[in-house]
Design a protein around this motif. Structure first.
Motif, PDB file in Angstrom:
ATOM      1  N   PHE A 186       0.762  -0.929   0.040  1.00  0.00           N
ATOM      2  CA  PHE A 186       0.195  -0.006  -0.021  1.00  0.00           C
ATOM      3  C   PHE A 186       0.794   1.224  -0.165  1.00  0.00           C
ATOM      4  CE2 PHE A 186      -3.122  -3.101   1.607  1.00  0.00           C
ATOM      5  CZ  PHE A 186      -4.176  -2.908   0.887  1.00  0.00           C
ATOM      6  N   ARG A 187       2.104   1.283   0.406  1.00  0.00           N
ATOM      7  CA  ARG A 187       2.757   2.427   0.489  1.00  0.00           C
ATOM      8  C   ARG A 187       3.713   2.360  -0.674  1.00  0.00           C
ATOM      9  NH1 ARG A 187       3.266   6.538   4.128  1.00  0.00           N
ATOM     10  NH2 ARG A 187       2.122   5.062   5.785  1.00  0.00           N
ATOM     11  N   LEU A 188       4.793   1.458  -0.873  1.00  0.00           N
ATOM     12  CA  LEU A 188       5.608   1.533  -2.088  1.00  0.00           C
ATOM     13  C   LEU A 188       4.846   1.263  -3.212  1.00  0.00           C
ATOM     14  CD1 LEU A 188       8.723  -0.341  -0.455  1.00  0.00           C
ATOM     15  CD2 LEU A 188       8.233   2.118  -0.854  1.00  0.00           C
ATOM     16  N   GLY A 189       3.755   0.297  -3.196  1.00  0.00           N
ATOM     17  CA  GLY A 189       3.057   0.112  -4.475  1.00  0.00           C
ATOM     18  C   GLY A 189       2.594   1.312  -4.910  1.00  0.00           C
ATOM     19  N   THR A 190       1.581   2.087  -3.975  1.00  0.00           N
ATOM     20  CA  THR A 190       1.065   3.313  -4.416  1.00  0.00           C
ATOM     21  C   THR A 190       1.963   4.378  -4.951  1.00  0.00           C
ATOM     22  OG1 THR A 190      -0.602   2.636  -2.907  1.00  0.00           O
ATOM     23  CG2 THR A 190      -0.464   5.092  -3.388  1.00  0.00           C
ATOM     24  N   PHE A 192       4.791   3.759  -6.319  1.00  0.00           N
ATOM     25  CA  PHE A 192       5.234   3.292  -7.685  1.00  0.00           C
ATOM     26  C   PHE A 192       4.390   3.793  -8.625  1.00  0.00           C
ATOM     27  CE2 PHE A 192       5.458   0.036 -10.952  1.00  0.00           C
ATOM     28  CZ  PHE A 192       6.690   0.345 -11.649  1.00  0.00           C
ATOM     29  N   TYR A 193       2.971   3.338  -8.480  1.00  0.00           N
ATOM     30  CA  TYR A 193       1.911   3.675  -9.437  1.00  0.00           C
ATOM     31  C   TYR A 193       1.934   5.182  -9.663  1.00  0.00           C
ATOM     32  CZ  TYR A 193      -2.370   3.779 -11.812  1.00  0.00           C
ATOM     33  OH  TYR A 193      -3.508   3.991 -12.766  1.00  0.00           O
ATOM     34  N   LEU A 194       1.816   6.031  -8.809  1.00  0.00           N
ATOM     35  CA  LEU A 194       1.432   7.277  -8.719  1.00  0.00           C
ATOM     36  C   LEU A 194       2.646   7.850  -9.562  1.00  0.00           C
ATOM     37  CD1 LEU A 194       0.215   8.336  -5.366  1.00  0.00           C
ATOM     38  CD2 LEU A 194      -1.046   8.411  -7.485  1.00  0.00           C
ATOM     39  N   THR A 195       3.816   7.555  -9.325  1.00  0.00           N
ATOM     40  CA  THR A 195       5.169   8.013 -10.162  1.00  0.00           C
ATOM     41  C   THR A 195       5.096   7.527 -11.427  1.00  0.00           C
ATOM     42  OG1 THR A 195       6.459   7.798  -8.053  1.00  0.00           O
ATOM     43  CG2 THR A 195       7.705   7.992 -10.088  1.00  0.00           C
ATOM     44  N   TRP A 196       4.819   6.271 -11.607  1.00  0.00           N
ATOM     45  CA  TRP A 196       4.712   5.880 -13.180  1.00  0.00           C
ATOM     46  C   TRP A 196       3.507   6.697 -13.881  1.00  0.00           C
ATOM     47  CZ3 TRP A 196       0.200   4.175 -15.623  1.00  0.00           C
ATOM     48  CH2 TRP A 196       0.540   3.527 -17.062  1.00  0.00           C
ATOM     49  N   TYR A 197       2.529   7.042 -13.191  1.00  0.00           N
ATOM     50  CA  TYR A 197       1.200   7.659 -13.866  1.00  0.00           C
ATOM     51  C   TYR A 197       1.780   9.100 -14.421  1.00  0.00           C
ATOM     52  CZ  TYR A 197      -3.341   9.496 -14.966  1.00  0.00           C
ATOM     53  OH  TYR A 197      -4.246  10.245 -15.682  1.00  0.00           O
ATOM     54  N   ILE A 198       2.460   9.649 -13.312  1.00  0.00           N
ATOM     55  CA  ILE A 198       2.942  11.160 -13.882  1.00  0.00           C
ATOM     56  C   ILE A 198       3.937  11.262 -14.917  1.00  0.00           C
ATOM     57  CG2 ILE A 198       4.045  12.939 -12.663  1.00  0.00           C
ATOM     58  CD1 ILE A 198       3.031  12.514  -9.941  1.00  0.00           C
ATOM     59  N   VAL A 199       4.875  10.117 -14.821  1.00  0.00           N
ATOM     60  CA  VAL A 199       6.053  10.208 -15.564  1.00  0.00           C
ATOM     61  C   VAL A 199       5.399   9.935 -16.943  1.00  0.00           C
ATOM     62  CG1 VAL A 199       8.133   9.053 -16.319  1.00  0.00           C
ATOM     63  CG2 VAL A 199       7.758   9.764 -14.008  1.00  0.00           C
ATOM     64  N   HIS A 200       4.617   8.911 -17.165  1.00  0.00           N
ATOM     65  CA  HIS A 200       3.944   8.468 -18.342  1.00  0.00           C
ATOM     66  C   HIS A 200       3.112   9.492 -19.152  1.00  0.00           C
ATOM     67  CE1 HIS A 200       2.556   5.294 -21.382  1.00  0.00           C
ATOM     68  NE2 HIS A 200       1.491   5.583 -21.069  1.00  0.00           N
ATOM     69  N   ASN A 201       2.277  10.389 -18.207  1.00  0.00           N
ATOM     70  CA  ASN A 201       1.482  11.259 -18.817  1.00  0.00           C
ATOM     71  C   ASN A 201       1.994  12.821 -18.590  1.00  0.00           C
ATOM     72  OD1 ASN A 201      -1.038   9.384 -19.420  1.00  0.00           O
ATOM     73  ND2 ASN A 201      -0.398   9.076 -17.288  1.00  0.00           N
ATOM     74  N   TYR A 202       3.193  12.869 -18.568  1.00  0.00           N
ATOM     75  CA  TYR A 202       3.832  14.186 -17.887  1.00  0.00           C
ATOM     76  C   TYR A 202       3.542  15.203 -18.907  1.00  0.00           C
ATOM     77  CZ  TYR A 202       7.178  17.377 -16.921  1.00  0.00           C
ATOM     78  OH  TYR A 202       7.861  18.866 -16.609  1.00  0.00           O
ATOM     79  N   THR A 203       3.553  14.905 -20.156  1.00  0.00           N
ATOM     80  CA  THR A 203       3.565  15.867 -21.265  1.00  0.00           C
ATOM     81  C   THR A 203       2.217  16.693 -21.375  1.00  0.00           C
ATOM     82  OG1 THR A 203       2.840  13.959 -22.909  1.00  0.00           O
ATOM     83  CG2 THR A 203       5.352  14.532 -22.730  1.00  0.00           C
ATOM     84  N   TRP A 204       1.130  15.916 -20.963  1.00  0.00           N
ATOM     85  CA  TRP A 204      -0.050  16.753 -20.868  1.00  0.00           C
ATOM     86  C   TRP A 204      -0.832  16.985 -19.655  1.00  0.00           C
ATOM     87  CZ3 TRP A 204      -4.392  14.419 -18.961  1.00  0.00           C
ATOM     88  CH2 TRP A 204      -4.129  12.956 -18.573  1.00  0.00           C
ATOM     89  N   ILE A 215       6.092  14.109  -5.803  1.00  0.00           N
ATOM     90  CA  ILE A 215       6.254  12.693  -5.699  1.00  0.00           C
ATOM     91  C   ILE A 215       7.443  12.189  -5.636  1.00  0.00           C
ATOM     92  CG2 ILE A 215       6.189  11.943  -8.166  1.00  0.00           C
ATOM     93  CD1 ILE A 215       3.832  10.708  -5.701  1.00  0.00           C
ATOM     94  N   LEU A 216       8.503  12.706  -6.235  1.00  0.00           N
ATOM     95  CA  LEU A 216      10.055  12.270  -6.200  1.00  0.00           C
ATOM     96  C   LEU A 216      10.299  12.533  -4.713  1.00  0.00           C
ATOM     97  CD1 LEU A 216      11.423  13.183  -9.603  1.00  0.00           C
ATOM     98  CD2 LEU A 216      10.869  10.978  -8.639  1.00  0.00           C
ATOM     99  N   MET A 217      10.034  13.705  -4.232  1.00  0.00           N
ATOM    100  CA  MET A 217      10.675  14.086  -2.878  1.00  0.00           C
ATOM    101  C   MET A 217       9.980  13.133  -1.871  1.00  0.00           C
ATOM    102  SD  MET A 217      12.412  17.044  -2.263  1.00  0.00           S
ATOM    103  CE  MET A 217      11.945  17.349  -0.665  1.00  0.00           C
ATOM    104  N   MET A 218       8.760  12.872  -1.828  1.00  0.00           N
ATOM    105  CA  MET A 218       8.026  11.762  -0.999  1.00  0.00           C
ATOM    106  C   MET A 218       8.671  10.191  -1.288  1.00  0.00           C
ATOM    107  SD  MET A 218       4.122  13.094  -0.779  1.00  0.00           S
ATOM    108  CE  MET A 218       3.773  13.573  -2.027  1.00  0.00           C
ATOM    109  N   ASN A 219       9.019   9.937  -2.490  1.00  0.00           N
ATOM    110  CA  ASN A 219       9.774   8.924  -2.892  1.00  0.00           C
ATOM    111  C   ASN A 219      10.917   8.651  -1.864  1.00  0.00           C
ATOM    112  OD1 ASN A 219       7.674   8.002  -4.587  1.00  0.00           O
ATOM    113  ND2 ASN A 219       8.763   8.549  -6.527  1.00  0.00           N
ATOM    114  N   VAL A 220      11.751   9.535  -1.898  1.00  0.00           N
ATOM    115  CA  VAL A 220      13.026   9.744  -1.343  1.00  0.00           C
ATOM    116  C   VAL A 220      12.800   9.404   0.256  1.00  0.00           C
ATOM    117  CG1 VAL A 220      14.870  11.068  -0.439  1.00  0.00           C
ATOM    118  CG2 VAL A 220      14.278  10.978  -2.846  1.00  0.00           C
ATOM    119  N   MET A 221      11.658   9.996   0.836  1.00  0.00           N
ATOM    120  CA  MET A 221      11.406   9.806   2.247  1.00  0.00           C
ATOM    121  C   MET A 221      11.048   8.522   2.773  1.00  0.00           C
ATOM    122  SD  MET A 221       9.696  13.648   3.339  1.00  0.00           S
ATOM    123  CE  MET A 221       8.844  14.028   1.933  1.00  0.00           C
ATOM    124  N   ILE A 222      10.096   7.999   1.629  1.00  0.00           N
ATOM    125  CA  ILE A 222       9.345   6.796   1.849  1.00  0.00           C
ATOM    126  C   ILE A 222      10.396   5.776   1.890  1.00  0.00           C
ATOM    127  CG2 ILE A 222       7.932   5.080   0.754  1.00  0.00           C
ATOM    128  CD1 ILE A 222       6.131   7.351   0.229  1.00  0.00           C
TER     129      ILE A 222
END
Length: 258
Positions: A186-190, A192-204, A215-222
């Protein structure tokens, strides 16, 4: 619901403050519950116990609420940007109120310096959630992000058991295993999914750069917390006398470490 949500949407800022006041009231009510003697004898432990108590209430409510939203509307997972329902919007408002309450509690009780990392986390979350409330964008993303609260239930329980000095109990060891499982799912999996979604759809995505930064800042902390959790619960270091007699200072409010 048909009356409440339009009012909340018309005044999102004031609604968040009302939710923060409700959590403050719950916080005060929880102080009447019994507290372990070892916790009562230490002012810092006592504050942490009370703070963790309201955190568990928030996690129980918002963790189950977020899962229910996605079960009812699974399209949320595929449209984090613009999917929105009255119930999910209200969830984000309620959760934002909690983070405002918790941040104010940390600051007003004089624990800001030792809990600066949680203040940073709260600032990132509050800013993202307020954006969702004022624009009605990324509401689904905020709901999915609240999946991490499922893990927070066991994470906060773990720390309360440690504050009570019951690390050797069977309850602690069972919770330890459940906690690491929910941390991974629920923490790392979530995250990862949020990061993937933002990176994958970043252009629009609207303001994609800020959300990617957050999300990257929170990834580092987590990931840092995950390392500390693994080290503390599964690869404990040799402890000095102050650790062995239970006088460690618990320097961080909610750190999942020893």
């Amino acid at each position: 619901m048909d009356v409440l949500v339009p009012v909340v949407k018309s005044h999102p800022g004031k609604s968040v403050l009302v939710c923060a006041l409700i959590f403050k009231l719950i916080h005060r009510l929880l102080q009447s519950l019994p507290v372990p003697k070892v916790v009562k004898q230490d002012d810092l432990k006592s504050w942490k116990w009370k703070n963790l108590s309201i955190s568990i209430v928030h996690s129980l409510v918002t963790g189950s609420w977020s899962l229910a939203c996605v079960l009812v509307w699974p399209e949320m997972l595929h449209n984090l940007h613009s999917f929105n329902t009255p119930l999910s919007y209200l969830l984000v408002c309620v959760s934002t109120g909690y983070f405002v309450h918790d941040a104010s509690d940390i600051i007003l009780t004089g624990h800001g310096r030792q809990s600066w990392e949680f203040l940073l986390h709260h600032v990132l979350v509050i800013s993202c959630f307020l954006y969702a409330l004022f624009t009605e964008l990324y509401v689904a993303g905020a709901v999915v992000a609240l999946f991490v609260e499922v893990n927070s239930i066991t994470l906060h329980t773990r720390l309360m058991i440690k504050l009570a000095g019951a690390q050797s109990s069977s309850v602690y060891h069972v919770n330890k295993l459940i906690n690491i499982t929910t941390y991974l799912t629920f923490r790392l999996g979530t995250q990862f999914y949020l990061t993937w979604y933002i990176v994958h759809n970043y252009t629009w995505l609207d303001h994609g750069l800020y959300f990617l930064f957050a999300i990257l800042m929170m990834n580092v902390m987590i990931l840092i917390y995950f390392y500390r959790l693994i080290r503390a619960d599964f690869f404990p270091r040799c402890r000095g006398p102050e650790m062995l007699n239970g006088t460690n200072d618990y320097r961080s409010k909610k750190f999942p470490c020893d």
